[in-house]
Write an enzyme that holds these catalytic residues in place. Structure first.
Site, PDB file in Angstrom:
ATOM      1  N   ALA A   1      15.365  45.925  35.192  1.00 49.82           N
ATOM      2  CA  ALA A   1      16.128  46.204  36.531  1.00 49.82           C
ATOM      3  C   ALA A   1      15.315  47.104  37.424  1.00 49.82           C
ATOM      4  O   ALA A   1      14.508  47.827  37.117  1.00 49.82           O
ATOM      5  CB  ALA A   1      17.333  46.401  36.284  1.00 49.82           C
TER       6      ALA A   1
ATOM      7  N   GLU B   1      15.297  40.485  29.201  1.00 48.85           N
ATOM      8  CA  GLU B   1      16.898  39.978  28.996  1.00 48.85           C
ATOM      9  C   GLU B   1      16.562  38.514  29.899  1.00 48.85           C
ATOM     10  O   GLU B   1      17.192  37.555  29.427  1.00 48.85           O
ATOM     11  CB  GLU B   1      17.912  40.659  29.625  1.00 48.85           C
ATOM     12  CG  GLU B   1      18.357  41.853  28.848  1.00 48.85           C
ATOM     13  CD  GLU B   1      19.131  42.796  29.482  1.00 48.85           C
ATOM     14  OE1 GLU B   1      18.871  43.560  30.583  1.00 48.85           O
ATOM     15  OE2 GLU B   1      20.279  43.154  28.841  1.00 48.85           O
TER      16      GLU B   1
ATOM     17  N   GLU C   1      16.322  50.842  27.953  1.00 47.91           N
ATOM     18  CA  GLU C   1      17.350  51.496  28.799  1.00 47.91           C
ATOM     19  C   GLU C   1      18.099  52.817  28.310  1.00 47.91           C
ATOM     20  O   GLU C   1      18.553  53.631  29.002  1.00 47.91           O
ATOM     21  CB  GLU C   1      18.675  50.300  28.886  1.00 47.91           C
ATOM     22  CG  GLU C   1      18.377  49.189  29.740  1.00 47.91           C
ATOM     23  CD  GLU C   1      17.712  48.179  29.138  1.00 47.91           C
ATOM     24  OE1 GLU C   1      17.200  48.195  28.071  1.00 47.91           O
ATOM     25  OE2 GLU C   1      17.597  47.162  29.503  1.00 47.91           O
TER      26      GLU C   1
END
Ligand code: CAA
Length: 259
Positions: free
Chosen positions: A67, A113, A133
């Site tokens: 992300a 992912e 993460e």
């Protein structure tokens, strides 16, 4: 098909659509706009009979670094709760045709992912897979905790998610994350060759096969076997099944239509 800023989209060979993540300056970080572009392309591809198989790649050096951390920094719990990203992930998840991820270099966080949303991963020998993460004080948020454990089992999933350590392409192959490893310069070519092979099959049988395999994550063995039997019976009513068997008997290549 060039009206995108964060990806490029090409029809490279009959039946195959190639999506290339295109934010090299940010290691292809998956900002929301990029995800929305993938979702939009897949939504069009779902309706396009000329597309049988999709490849997602990031190029030779990096698949995606996760992300977009800079975008994430702007969010709080309430804005995340209203976030459109889960809707885009859902579109990717629900795409019914085969997706191949051609992965070179870093494949991290949301990037990993995304690769796990694909049905097949072809990895370059330089690929590195990770869920870092935890280093940011968060956890994977696009299915990483669920898909990884189902793919590699508890111990390796725990190691990767709790430590943030990356694993190599070789380890990913051994763990069942990647289907194959190639030289990085061949990753896309191999994915295209595989896509070309897949694209010659019956589109309807491909969708049913993909769904049947994904159903295995949701059901008991008994229920899964029952689902498979029903799907098998359904395909017996298709023209493609008759064509496939007739072509075999007549010693010719089948001409599948998706009917
Ligand atoms: N988000 C935003 N920008 C990123 C980024 C990311 N995930 N990863 C890299 N970048 C940017 C860097 O900030 C840098 O930008 P500037 O030039 O403006 O400083 C540029 O890309 C190049 O990055 P590096 O200099 O760090 O490149 P590198 O080759 O030395 O290292 C890397 C590459 C190992 C991928 C490293 O950039 C890195 O660790 N990135 C972050 C990985 C990460 O933590 N991913 C998880 C994100 S959270 C998530 O994914 C959660 C979710 O889905 C729900």
């Amino acid at each position: 098909m060039s009206d995108y800023s964060d990806i490029t989209v090409e029809k490279r060979q009959p039946g195959t659509l190639l999506i290339t993540l295109n934010r090299p300056e940010a290691r292809n970080a998956l900002r929301t706009h990029l995800l929305s572009e993938i979702a939009a392309v897949l939504s069009d591809a779902e309706q396009d009979d000329m597309v049988t198989c999709v490849i997602i790649t990031g190029g030779e050096k990096v698949f995606a670094a996760g992300a977009d951390v800079k975008e994430m920094a702007e969010h709080n719990a309430v804005s995340l709760w209203r976030d459109e990203r889960p809707r885009h992930w859902k579109s990717i998840r629900e795409f019914s045709k085969p997706i191949i991820a051609a992965v070179n270099g870093f494949c991290l966080g949301g990037g990993f992912e995304l690769a796990m949303h694909a049905d097949i991963i072809i990895a370059g020998s330089n690929a590195q897979f990770g869920q870092p993460e935890i280093n940011l004080g968060i956890i994977p948020g696009a299915g990483g905790t669920q898909r990884l454990v189902r793919t590699v089992g508890k111990s390796l999933a725990m190691k990767m998610i709790l430590s943030g350590e990356f694993i190599s392409a070789d380890e990913a192959l051994t763990a069942g994350i990647a289907a194959e490893i190639t030289q990085p310069e061949n990753t896309l070519r191999r994915a295209e060759k595989l896509a070309a092979t897949i694209a010659k099959k019956s589109p309807i049988a491909l969708k049913v096969a993909k769904q049947a395999i994904l159903n295995a994550y949701e059901t008991s063995l008994e229920q899964g076997l029952d689902n498979e039997r029903k799907a098998f019976l359904f395909l017996a009513a298709t023209e493609d099944r008759n064509e496939g068997i007739a072509a075999f008997m007549e010693k010719r290549s089948p001409k599948f239509t998706g009917n």
